[in-house]
Design an enzyme around this catalytic site. Structure first.
Site, PDB file in Angstrom:
ATOM      1  CB  THR A 156      -0.698  -0.207   1.013  1.00  0.00           C
ATOM      2  OG1 THR A 156      -1.937   1.047   0.707  1.00  0.00           O
ATOM      3  CG2 THR A 156      -0.542   0.003   2.809  1.00  0.00           C
ATOM      4  CG  ASP A 215      -5.971  -1.620  -5.109  1.00  0.00           C
ATOM      5  OD1 ASP A 215      -6.134  -2.076  -4.874  1.00  0.00           O
ATOM      6  OD2 ASP A 215      -5.046  -0.968  -6.334  1.00  0.00           O
ATOM      7  CE  LYS A 248      -1.324   0.322  -3.785  1.00  0.00           C
ATOM      8  NZ  LYS A 248      -3.046   0.249  -3.817  1.00  0.00           N
ATOM      9  N   GLY A 265      -5.265   9.056 -11.844  1.00  0.00           N
ATOM     10  CA  GLY A 265      -3.451   9.015 -10.265  1.00  0.00           C
ATOM     11  C   GLY A 265      -3.598   8.092 -10.847  1.00  0.00           C
ATOM     12  N   GLY A 266      -2.419   6.908 -10.397  1.00  0.00           N
ATOM     13  CA  GLY A 266      -2.581   6.043  -9.912  1.00  0.00           C
ATOM     14  C   GLY A 266      -3.956   4.302  -9.986  1.00  0.00           C
ATOM     15  CB  ALA A 267      -6.378   5.179  -7.599  1.00  0.00           C
ATOM     16  CG  ASN A 313      -6.423  14.427 -13.753  1.00  0.00           C
ATOM     17  OD1 ASN A 313      -7.188  13.975 -12.665  1.00  0.00           O
ATOM     18  ND2 ASN A 313      -5.734  14.084 -13.852  1.00  0.00           N
ATOM     19  N   GLY A 321     -10.341  11.449 -12.458  1.00  0.00           N
ATOM     20  CA  GLY A 321      -9.221  11.501 -11.716  1.00  0.00           C
ATOM     21  C   GLY A 321      -8.186  10.770 -12.526  1.00  0.00           C
ATOM     22  CB  VAL A 350      -7.088  18.128 -20.267  1.00  0.00           C
ATOM     23  CG1 VAL A 350      -7.895  16.947 -21.215  1.00  0.00           C
ATOM     24  CG2 VAL A 350      -8.316  18.878 -19.267  1.00  0.00           C
TER      25      VAL A 350
END
Ligand code: ATR
Length: 277
Positions: free
Chosen positions: A65, A105, A69, A132-134, A154, A130, A157
């Site tokens: 976590t 995830d 990551k 990002g990583g998620a 986002n 978003g 852009v």
């Protein structure tokens, strides 16, 4: 010897993973222990050293976590396509001296939406906030669920566009800014994959993207009614959910990958659920 597993992060005090995997192990009668490790932020090689020491002591697998990551991605010998695209790793398996890396995830998120919330994504209009990583972790599993259309909004852009260019061939994916959403109609599913809720902020999403019959999903969990979920509810959205189901489902994927047995998730989700109101 009892098989060893752990989650590594920093900070790690609030992790639910040992509880979740402990319940899974009990239910499926697996001889294993699962602990939490607070990884050192410095020096740079501390993360790799801690992982190698864990493997040397008989470790079989690890969850990863924040903020490790990307480091886990870097030290892996082998990565799944999901992990490659996410550019991030949340689970590792140690096999024959090799580090095999995964990212569950996104798949956990899709399972929570489709199975637990009972919302099949096929043919639906999906909006992800978003880039990002998620958000990256969610893209391939989402596209595999065959939505009619998927939009990434986002603030930056170019970041969203770069992501869409990378996976665009896999499905109907479009990137835009928040302002563009005004003219895009309603979405069946709106997922907040920004980190805004961690600081109590609200992504600048126009309320008109929500559909009353639709679903609003907050990836953060245990934060009750975040500004995003509040906005959705005020817009009349019937189903609002936070990421507790995703958390448990990604853990179940990792458990199955490590142990070859799939645990039940419902009771664990119920136990960890914090009421939104
Ligand atoms: P994570 O791995 O949690 O996704 P990240 O990679 O740092 O974290 O990405 C954070 C995401 O949240 C980014 O998409 C960021 O938007 P920008 O790329 O435009 O900076 C988004 N984000 C963070 N705070 C936000 C806010 N207040 N409103 C809208 N988006 C926000």
């Amino acid at each position: 010897m009892t098989d060893q597993y752990a989650v590594i992060g920093n900070p790690i005090g609030h992790t639910k993973s040992p509880l979740i995997h402990g319940l899974f192990a009990e239910e499926t009668q697996q001889d294993m222990v699962y602990t939490a490790i607070e990884g050192l932020l410095e020096p740079d090689e501390a993360f790799a050293d801690t992982v190698r020491a864990f493997v040397a002591a008989g470790g079989k697998g690890m969850n990863v976590t924040a903020p490790f990551k990307l480091k886990a991605f870097a030290i892996a010998d082998e990565r799944s396509e999901r992990a490659e695209l996410a550019g991030a790793v949340n689970a590792m398996k140690f096999e024959d001296g090799r580090i095999v890396a995964e990212n569950f995830d996104g798949i956990g998120l899709v399972r929570d939406i489709e199975v637990n919330l009972g919302l099949p994504m096929a043919g639906k209009r999906v909006l992800i906030l978003g880039a990002g990583g998620a958000a990256r972790g969610a893209l391939l599993p989402f596209l595999s669920a065959r939505p009619a259309e998927m939009v990434i909004a986002n603030r930056d852009v170019t970041k969203g566009r770069a992501l869409a260019a990378k996976v665009g061939a896999r499905g109907p994916l479009l990137a835009c800014g928040y302002g563009d959403l005004e003219a895009m109609g309603r979405f069946d599913l709106v997922v907040n994959a920004t980190s805004a809720s961690l600081t109590g902020e609200l992504p600048p999403v126009p309320p008109r993207v929500f559909s009353p019959e639709g679903t609003a999903y907050e990836l953060a969990y245990g934060k009750r009614l975040t500004p995003f979920l509040r906005l959705a509810r005020n817009a009349g959205v019937r189903t609002v959910a936070d990421g507790v189901g995703m958390l448990v489902e990604q853990a179940a994927e990792a458990f199955d990958w490590w142990r070859g047995v799939r645990p039940q998730t419902r009771a664990v989700i119920d136990r960890l659920t914090v009421a939104l109101d």
